[in-house]
Design an enzyme around this catalytic site. Sequence first.
Site, PDB file in Angstrom:
ATOM      1  N   GLU A  22      -3.771  -9.268   4.072  1.00  0.00           N
ATOM      2  CA  GLU A  22      -4.500  -8.905   5.289  1.00  0.00           C
ATOM      3  C   GLU A  22      -5.641  -9.874   5.599  1.00  0.00           C
ATOM      4  O   GLU A  22      -5.953 -10.145   6.752  1.00  0.00           O
ATOM      5  CB  GLU A  22      -5.049  -7.489   5.180  1.00  0.00           C
ATOM      6  N   GLU A  27       0.838  -1.210   0.000  1.00  0.00           N
ATOM      7  CA  GLU A  27       0.000   0.000   0.000  1.00  0.00           C
ATOM      8  C   GLU A  27       0.869   1.255   0.000  1.00  0.00           C
ATOM      9  O   GLU A  27       0.564   2.231  -0.672  1.00  0.00           O
ATOM     10  CB  GLU A  27      -0.929  -0.014   1.211  1.00  0.00           C
TER      11      GLU A  27
HETATM   12  N1  T1G Z   1       4.627  -7.547  11.842  1.00  0.00           N
HETATM   13  C1  T1G Z   1       5.426  -7.929  12.869  1.00  0.00           C
HETATM   14  N2  T1G Z   1       6.281  -8.987  12.816  1.00  0.00           N
HETATM   15  C2  T1G Z   1       6.310  -9.674  11.655  1.00  0.00           C
HETATM   16  C3  T1G Z   1       5.488  -9.345  10.552  1.00  0.00           C
HETATM   17  C4  T1G Z   1       4.619  -8.223  10.675  1.00  0.00           C
HETATM   18  N3  T1G Z   1       3.859  -7.820   9.669  1.00  0.00           N
HETATM   19  N4  T1G Z   1       5.758 -10.236   9.556  1.00  0.00           N
HETATM   20  C5  T1G Z   1       6.691 -11.078  10.032  1.00  0.00           C
HETATM   21  N5  T1G Z   1       7.024 -10.753  11.286  1.00  0.00           N
HETATM   22  C6  T1G Z   1       8.040 -11.411  12.123  1.00  0.00           C
HETATM   23  C7  T1G Z   1       7.667 -12.836  12.458  1.00  0.00           C
HETATM   24  O1  T1G Z   1       6.811 -12.858  13.593  1.00  0.00           O
HETATM   25  C8  T1G Z   1       9.024 -13.437  12.731  1.00  0.00           C
HETATM   26  O2  T1G Z   1       9.411 -12.974  14.013  1.00  0.00           O
HETATM   27  C9  T1G Z   1       9.924 -12.730  11.713  1.00  0.00           C
HETATM   28  O3  T1G Z   1       9.225 -11.521  11.356  1.00  0.00           O
HETATM   29  C10 T1G Z   1      10.182 -13.554  10.473  1.00  0.00           C
HETATM   30  O4  T1G Z   1       8.883 -13.933   9.970  1.00  0.00           O
HETATM   31  C11 T1G Z   1      -2.584  -1.539   7.053  1.00  0.00           C
HETATM   32  C12 T1G Z   1      -3.090  -3.711   8.530  1.00  0.00           C
HETATM   33  C13 T1G Z   1       7.055 -11.503   5.581  1.00  0.00           C
HETATM   34  C14 T1G Z   1       6.517 -13.524   4.197  1.00  0.00           C
HETATM   35  O5  T1G Z   1       0.479 -10.281   6.789  1.00  0.00           O
HETATM   36  O6  T1G Z   1       3.851 -13.312   5.703  1.00  0.00           O
HETATM   37  O7  T1G Z   1      -0.326  -4.530   6.672  1.00  0.00           O
HETATM   38  O8  T1G Z   1       9.658 -15.237  15.095  1.00  0.00           O
HETATM   39  O9  T1G Z   1       9.255 -16.399  10.296  1.00  0.00           O
HETATM   40  O10 T1G Z   1       9.006 -17.255   6.723  1.00  0.00           O
HETATM   41  O11 T1G Z   1      -3.384  -2.849   5.334  1.00  0.00           O
HETATM   42  O12 T1G Z   1       6.549 -13.175   7.897  1.00  0.00           O
HETATM   43  O13 T1G Z   1      11.667 -14.020  14.163  1.00  0.00           O
HETATM   44  O14 T1G Z   1      10.504 -13.144  16.216  1.00  0.00           O
HETATM   45  O15 T1G Z   1       7.334 -15.519   8.904  1.00  0.00           O
HETATM   46  O16 T1G Z   1      10.675 -15.510   5.843  1.00  0.00           O
HETATM   47  C15 T1G Z   1       0.209  -7.609   6.420  1.00  0.00           C
HETATM   48  C16 T1G Z   1       3.023 -11.323   7.486  1.00  0.00           C
HETATM   49  C17 T1G Z   1       0.071  -7.121   7.830  1.00  0.00           C
HETATM   50  C18 T1G Z   1       2.813 -10.343   6.337  1.00  0.00           C
HETATM   51  C19 T1G Z   1       8.369 -13.585   5.883  1.00  0.00           C
HETATM   52  N6  T1G Z   1       1.433  -8.344   6.263  1.00  0.00           N
HETATM   53  N7  T1G Z   1       4.354 -11.901   7.412  1.00  0.00           N
HETATM   54  O17 T1G Z   1       8.241 -14.975   6.033  1.00  0.00           O
HETATM   55  O18 T1G Z   1       9.713 -15.282   8.084  1.00  0.00           O
HETATM   56  S1  T1G Z   1      -1.478  -6.315   8.098  1.00  0.00           S
HETATM   57  C20 T1G Z   1       1.470  -9.667   6.490  1.00  0.00           C
HETATM   58  C21 T1G Z   1       4.632 -12.899   6.532  1.00  0.00           C
HETATM   59  C22 T1G Z   1      -1.344  -4.853   7.216  1.00  0.00           C
HETATM   60  C23 T1G Z   1      -2.404  -2.816   6.321  1.00  0.00           C
HETATM   61  C24 T1G Z   1      -2.594  -4.033   7.167  1.00  0.00           C
HETATM   62  C25 T1G Z   1       6.012 -13.488   6.641  1.00  0.00           C
HETATM   63  C26 T1G Z   1       6.978 -13.005   5.547  1.00  0.00           C
HETATM   64  P1  T1G Z   1      10.368 -13.905  14.941  1.00  0.00           P
HETATM   65  P2  T1G Z   1       8.728 -15.397   9.349  1.00  0.00           P
HETATM   66  P3  T1G Z   1       9.458 -15.844   6.623  1.00  0.00           P
END
Ligand code: T1G
Length: 697
Positions: free
Chosen positions: A125, A105
């Site tokens: 999301e 975004e």
């Molecule tokens: N926020 C906080 N921590 C996050 C995070 C996030 N969005 N994404 C990953 N982490 C942490 C995760 O907990 C782990 O922490 C480390 O990063 C590595 O992640 C306004 C409201 C990016 C594809 O849904 O899909 O934006 O265990 O083990 O396998 O519209 O993480 O090391 O302490 O999964 O290489 C939208 C979610 C949010 C993406 C990487 N975004 N993340 O995968 O590593 S809502 C998502 C993922 C939003 C807006 C809305 C995956 C990854 P720790 P990992 P990975």
Amino acid sequence: MSEVVAYTREGNVGVISVNYPPVNALSHAVRAGLVSALEQGQKDAEADILLLVCEGRTFIAGADIREFGKPLQEPGLPDVINAYESSDKPIVAAIHGTALGGGLETALGCHYRVALASAKVGLPEVKLGLLPGAGGTQRLPRLVGAQKALEMITSGNFVGARDALALGIVDAVEGGDDIRQVGLAYAQKLAGEGAPVRRVRDISDKVEADKGSDVFDQFRAGLAKKARGLFSPFKCVDAVEAAFTLPFAEGLKRERELFKECMESPQRAGLVHSFFAEREVSKVKGLAKDTPVREVKSVGIIGAGTMGGGIAMNFANVGIPATIVEVKQDALDRGLAVIRRNYENSAKKGKLTAEQVEERMGLIKTSLSYDDFRDVDLVIEAVFENMAVKKEIFAKLDEVCKPGAILASNTSTLDIDEIASATKRPEDVVGMHFFSPANVMKLLENVRGSKTSDEVKATVMAVAKKINKVGVMVGNCHGFVGNRMLHKRGAEAMALVNEGASPQQVDKVLTDLGFPMGQFAMSDLAGIDVGYRIREERRNAGEDVPASWMDKLVEQGRLGQKTQAGVYKYEEGSRAPVVDPEVEQLIESFRAEQGIVAREVTDQEILERCMYVMVNEGAKILDEGIADRSLDIDVVWIYGYGFPAYRGGPMFWADQVGLDNILAAVKNYNNTVGGEQWKPAPLLEKLVAEGRKFSDL
Ligand code: T1G
């Protein structure tokens, strides 16, 4: 100057660089830093164009999920993105890794987007029970049209850079891996061409083309099946539709309203809990992060049945050769034929090429001799649930396998320590409980014996990750975590039918809660002879296991789907359970034999007795240290039994129901139903007394 977002200039390019490991999530500090860096870029007279780029493994991967549920700290993301879009200097977003959610975004709020060929973009999301809440539902459709926007936003699927280029989400795709250099070169090129500020919000041709389309209602109809029980996918459609019915500013407002509804929904809480729980389970309590891990370059599997074959596929899928040993050649031939058929079915669905099928088949060898296990690093025994047979196998493995080879059992209930006692290397013995079908189900329940070494524990957890499973380390008891709770639910379900409920009524209560299948449909799938044999084993071990109408079914040869008749009947070639009057008759006769007068059983009682007995058992499992954390139990049930992730797993769900309500019901059933399973778990009583929840553990 923010320490997570820096502003510098290279030539005539003002560079805004985010550095907030691990995934540059849009925490408050990052949002504030983005605003301040933009202000510096605007004021920098030497900067003709601005570049937004990230350090580390990925472009911004979304809002910081850890901030959800907490009071919003300004600036909110929509305001940050609006500031970027309103800039009078063109801004380029340079994308590597995964630009997701608020990250994409933010990029859409910029005026141009360049991506590495290895990059992916997405709006996932919906997988967190949300919708893109920072303009994604309004800007993406302006670039890709209604259909594609709806597909991306309601599925949450990622799109590769080249597809994103074809869709118009990004403007250029470059090779290599130095995103900063790629971004700088692209920005300088645009500046040299005098590229104007081009705001996505002003692009209207796709919106005009799809105005009045019935694609939204079509999508809602399609979701009715695919997203049964879910809340946010339908709100996603409403938000995208607003891009085609309202002016941009109004559309943003509508998106914000719908986003807030999703943010406040219990489903968002459940899905975010599941997201973090799935990652937390890989951090095994008491196991040092730097525990050495043994390399697993080849595996041996004993048993070419459904489980053994499925297990072999997991390793072949990631290039690890697997040798399957059986006692008879025809069992090997049958097992290999099933594996080939599974791969060919995947090829038919376009998931595999013909070459990949042959490559994977080539990695799976068969043999009639344990001698072929001499050099393997890991052996997984997958024969039927008989302790004497397993001990005989492990004694042989102990003789044949090299020092340091890990000897694992796929047993779903039996005592790992007793199996280990058949060897001279109990420290190398462990349980690796796969879930059927083993090549599909994500859960791997790794069971530590009392002597299993830390190295072996760390290794089987690493193997889980390697073969794309969600590994959970659990303790050794009858049924471990998942099946121990399932057996309690199964016993209650059978008793409820004894007392007057029908199997289909019990199953509907569970599918209405969100399970993909009810208790009895699931028993038919696995084979109700499995439960029969376990009950017989327990009776032979002297346990008082009451007679059951399901035993009668097995004794009549009704074993489930595999005999096209079990609790339900199955038409030829169909897996759809059909209520069978013969079974209803058998249940009535069984009640008469047992002197039971059927009574009306309410859905609420079914829900409580099937679910609260599991929660009570889960509390005992935690009390005994069989599971280290309540989230381990949640993950076992989400990935092993299809517990709806939007409810967060049985223990998280119990917290939402209220532990005081559950304890009151458990006490009631302890009086009215009785039995070990209804004795209130001390931990449940303690948490209620202290006003705490399972998720506090
Ligand atoms: N926020 C906080 N921590 C996050 C995070 C996030 N969005 N994404 C990953 N982490 C942490 C995760 O907990 C782990 O922490 C480390 O990063 C590595 O992640 C306004 C409201 C990016 C594809 O849904 O899909 O934006 O265990 O083990 O396998 O519209 O993480 O090391 O302490 O999964 O290489 C939208 C979610 C949010 C993406 C990487 N975004 N993340 O995968 O590593 S809502 C998502 C993922 C939003 C807006 C809305 C995956 C990854 P720790 P990992 P990975």
